[in-house]
Each structure stands twice: as C-alpha cells, then as structure tokens.
Write an enzyme that holds these catalytic residues in place. Structure first.
Site, PDB file in Angstrom:
ATOM      1  N   CYS A 283      -4.332 200.646 -31.672  1.00 38.09           N
ATOM      2  CA  CYS A 283      -3.665 200.990 -30.411  1.00 38.09           C
ATOM      3  C   CYS A 283      -4.632 201.502 -29.350  1.00 38.09           C
ATOM      4  O   CYS A 283      -4.646 201.026 -28.210  1.00 38.09           O
ATOM      5  CB  CYS A 283      -2.534 201.978 -30.667  1.00 38.09           C
ATOM      6  SG  CYS A 283      -3.036 203.631 -31.194  1.00 38.09           S
TER       7      CYS A 283
ATOM      8  N   HIS B 291      -0.171 207.559 -30.967  1.00 37.17           N
ATOM      9  CA  HIS B 291      -0.019 206.154 -30.590  1.00 37.17           C
ATOM     10  C   HIS B 291      -0.070 206.027 -29.075  1.00 37.17           C
ATOM     11  O   HIS B 291       0.383 206.921 -28.349  1.00 37.17           O
ATOM     12  CB  HIS B 291       1.300 205.590 -31.113  1.00 37.17           C
ATOM     13  CG  HIS B 291       1.407 204.101 -30.953  1.00 37.17           C
ATOM     14  ND1 HIS B 291       0.688 203.211 -31.725  1.00 37.17           N
ATOM     15  CD2 HIS B 291       2.141 203.344 -30.086  1.00 37.17           C
ATOM     16  CE1 HIS B 291       0.978 201.973 -31.354  1.00 37.17           C
ATOM     17  NE2 HIS B 291       1.851 202.026 -30.357  1.00 37.17           N
TER      18      HIS B 291
ATOM     19  N   HIS C 266       1.264 196.957 -26.588  1.00 32.96           N
ATOM     20  CA  HIS C 266       0.595 197.849 -27.535  1.00 32.96           C
ATOM     21  C   HIS C 266       0.289 197.105 -28.825  1.00 32.96           C
ATOM     22  O   HIS C 266       0.820 196.016 -29.081  1.00 32.96           O
ATOM     23  CB  HIS C 266       1.445 199.096 -27.810  1.00 32.96           C
ATOM     24  CG  HIS C 266       2.682 198.837 -28.629  1.00 32.96           C
ATOM     25  ND1 HIS C 266       3.144 199.708 -29.578  1.00 32.96           N
ATOM     26  CD2 HIS C 266       3.558 197.783 -28.642  1.00 32.96           C
ATOM     27  CE1 HIS C 266       4.239 199.223 -30.145  1.00 32.96           C
ATOM     28  NE2 HIS C 266       4.523 198.069 -29.592  1.00 32.96           N
TER      29      HIS C 266
END
Length: 362
Positions: free
Chosen positions: A277, A325, A337
């Site tokens: 990520c 994240h 993402h």
C-alpha cells in the site's frame, strides 16, 4: 485326553487395580493424541472467516509497514557505512601520499645532514651558495612540520571515521535482525489467513479474492464491476484522469495510480511490477516529483493534513487506528490502493475501511 479348562480371570482390586486403571487411561489419552483430535475446530460461518481473515491481513499489513520502516533504516545505515568507508579510503590515500613525501624529505636530510650548519658554512668554498641552501632547508623544515601536523590530523580523522563505520555496521546488524523478526511475523499472519480461507468453498474464496467479501448468497457488495462501486473507474473518473486534482503534481500522481491498476500486491514492494500500500503511494508521488517516506505512519505526516470533507484527487487517505493502510484518493469517494496479499491494485470506496485521516503531499 484331559479337558482343557479356561482359566478364570481375576479382577484387580486395591492399589494394583488403581494402577492398572491409570495406565489404561494414559494409554487411551496417548492414542487419542496420536490419532484423531479430541475435538474438531468449531465450524465458522463465511462471515466469521472473513472477519478473522480481515483482522489477520490488517495485522500483517501493520507488520509490513514496520518491515518497510526497518528496511528504510537498514538501507540508510548501509549507504552511510559505504560512504564512511569510501571517505576513510580517500583519507588513507592522502595519508600515504603525505607519509611518502615526508619520507623523501627525511632521506634527503639524512644524506646531507652529517655536519652542523656552522661547520658546513666554515668549510664551504661558496658561502653565499651555502646560505641560500640553508634558507631553502629552513623553509623545507617548516613545510615538513606542516606535513607532520597534517598527517596527525588525517590519522585522527581516519580513526573517527572507522569508529563511526563500526557504529553503522552494528546498526545494520540490528536492522537485519529486526527485518527477520518482521518477516517472520508477516509470514505467520499470512499463513494463518490462508488456512482460514481454505475452509471456505471455492466460490466464497473467489468472491473474497475479488472484493474482500466472504459473504454468502451474493452478499458482499459485488456490483458487477469487481466490487468497485460506481463503475470500473468510479464516478467521474477515467484511466489516467485526475478530475479536480489539486495541481499538476497531484494529477501526475493519480495518473500513475491508474497505470498501476491490476498489478499484484506484494508486501515490501514499491514497483514497478508490484506494490504494497505505501509502496504504491510513494511511487505515485515520486512520479510527480515529490519524495515521500516509505511507511504509512510517516507518510501521514509528510504533507498538509486535510479533513475528509475537503479531500481532492491525489490526497493520501489512511485507515485503521494504527494508520496501517493507505490509498490515493481519485475523487467521487473512491481511492486506488493495494489491498492485501493475493489481490491486485484496484479502485475501492474509501468507506470500505475505518478512516484514520488524510494528507496532501506538498
């Protein structure tokens, strides 16, 4: 022929009987331990499996970000060590050159320095020539003293560089050990998640792989567009576009993110063929000419904080309480993402996970 009578079995009582019973129970327990388990694992619903897998993936991603931070510091320590060693080598070369020059002067003085200056002047047939040579010798002596001082300075500098290099070497060793610990933690979480996913039906696993949902009977928000919502590229967005992006750099970052769609998630990766990520967001903004740190918990402090209602394409959006994240906002409530192992870079709604904050890189 004599008849054979069956021997009567005696029942064990007292201490002997208790001992036999204990041994029998122990043997039964051993047999059970070596054979089938005493009880099977509780059967989980698909929704329960999803919840546990999601939790394991979140923990794995947090460990991945710690791994990324340790790797960044290990790379810095390695680069610093190389730089210190190179500088020490350059200074050692200068030191050797100074020593050679000083040795040449000392050799010349030894060859001509057998008599004192007064005696040499008295015996000289050309006093003027001698006095000129004496002046040169005096100046050479001053230069020699300067060279000696320079050599001492180089020796001290080299010793300091070597000490700093030793410190960096120790730091690098500690970072490598830290990397090994984080790697072990990540693999353990991913293995546990895979064992849970193996308990699902093939259709449920496929659904979870597509959109992160393990629900039954079509539950899980699949809208026919891979769970993206609002069409394959989200409302008001198209590949390579950055509708409403706050500046050309943000537009370039969003364009990079669109270009990464479909590339696999690999923990610790930052492109060009795979991403995790924070590797995706770092690479996207690097393509726009902006240097971001490597981890989610440092990226959130790398720009101006923005509230959710002020989001613009290109902003970094962060999730979970541990800021483990990150995605890149592309407008219309959507982000791009790299979700988790076994998946690929994709579009998703930002309300898919607990929102933790947003930042706009400068």
């Amino acid at each position: 022929m004599a008849a054979h009578r069956k021997r009567k079995q005696r029942r064990l009582t007292g201490p002997t009987g208790r001992t036999a019973a204990t041994l029998a129970l122990a043997g039964a327990a051993t047999a059970a331990a070596s054979g089938a388990p005493a009880h099977t694992e509780p059967r989980l619903t698909a929704a329960q499996v999803k919840a546990e897998v999601d939790s394991l993936y979140e923990q794995a991603e947090a460990a991945t970000e710690r791994y990324n931070g340790a790797k960044e510091k290990a790379d810095q320590a390695r680069a610093s060590l190389t730089e210190l060693r190179d500088e020490a080598a350059r200074r050692t070369d200068r030191l050797n050159a100074s020593r050679n020059a000083l040795g040449s002067i000392a050799t010349a003085q030894y060859r001509t320095g057998g008599l004192g200056p007064a005696v040499q002047l008295a015996l000289s047939s050309e006093p003027d020539d001698f006095l000129e040579r004496a002046g040169l010798a005096e100046r050479a002596g001053a230069r020699q003293a300067t060279m000696v001082a320079g050599i001492r300075k180089e020796l001290a500098a080299i010793a300091q560089l070597r000490s700093r290099a030793d410190d960096r070497l120790a730091e690098l060793g500690a970072r490598r050990s830290e990397l090994a610990r984080h790697t072990s933690a990540i693999k353990g979480k991913l293995d546990s998640a895979q064992r849970l996913l193996d308990r699902l039906t093939p259709a449920q696993r496929a659904r979870y792989g597509e959109n992160g949902q393990a629900g039954q009977d079509g539950q899980g928000g699949d809208d026919g567009q891979g769970g993206q919502g609002g069409g394959l590229y989200g409302p008001g967005a198209a590949p390579g576009s950055a509708v409403g992006a706050s500046g050309s750099r943000a537009a370039a970052a969003v364009a990079f993110a669109y270009g990464a769609l479909g590339k696999p998630y690999v923990w610790g990766a930052s492109g060009p063929g795979a991403f995790d990520c924070s590797g995706l967001t770092q690479s996207a903004w690097r393509a726009a000419g902006v240097s971001l740190p490597r981890t989610t918990y440092t990226q959130i402090n790398a720009g101006q904080r923005v509230t959710r209602d002020r989001l613009a394409p290109g902003d970094l959006v962060f999730f979970f309480s541990g800021v483990s994240h990150v995605g890149i906002y592309v407008g219309g409530g959507q982000m791009i993402h790299a979700p988790r192992p076994g998946s690929a870079v994709r579009l998703a709604p930002i309300d898919q996970m607990p929102f933790a904050g947003a930042a706009r890189p400068a």
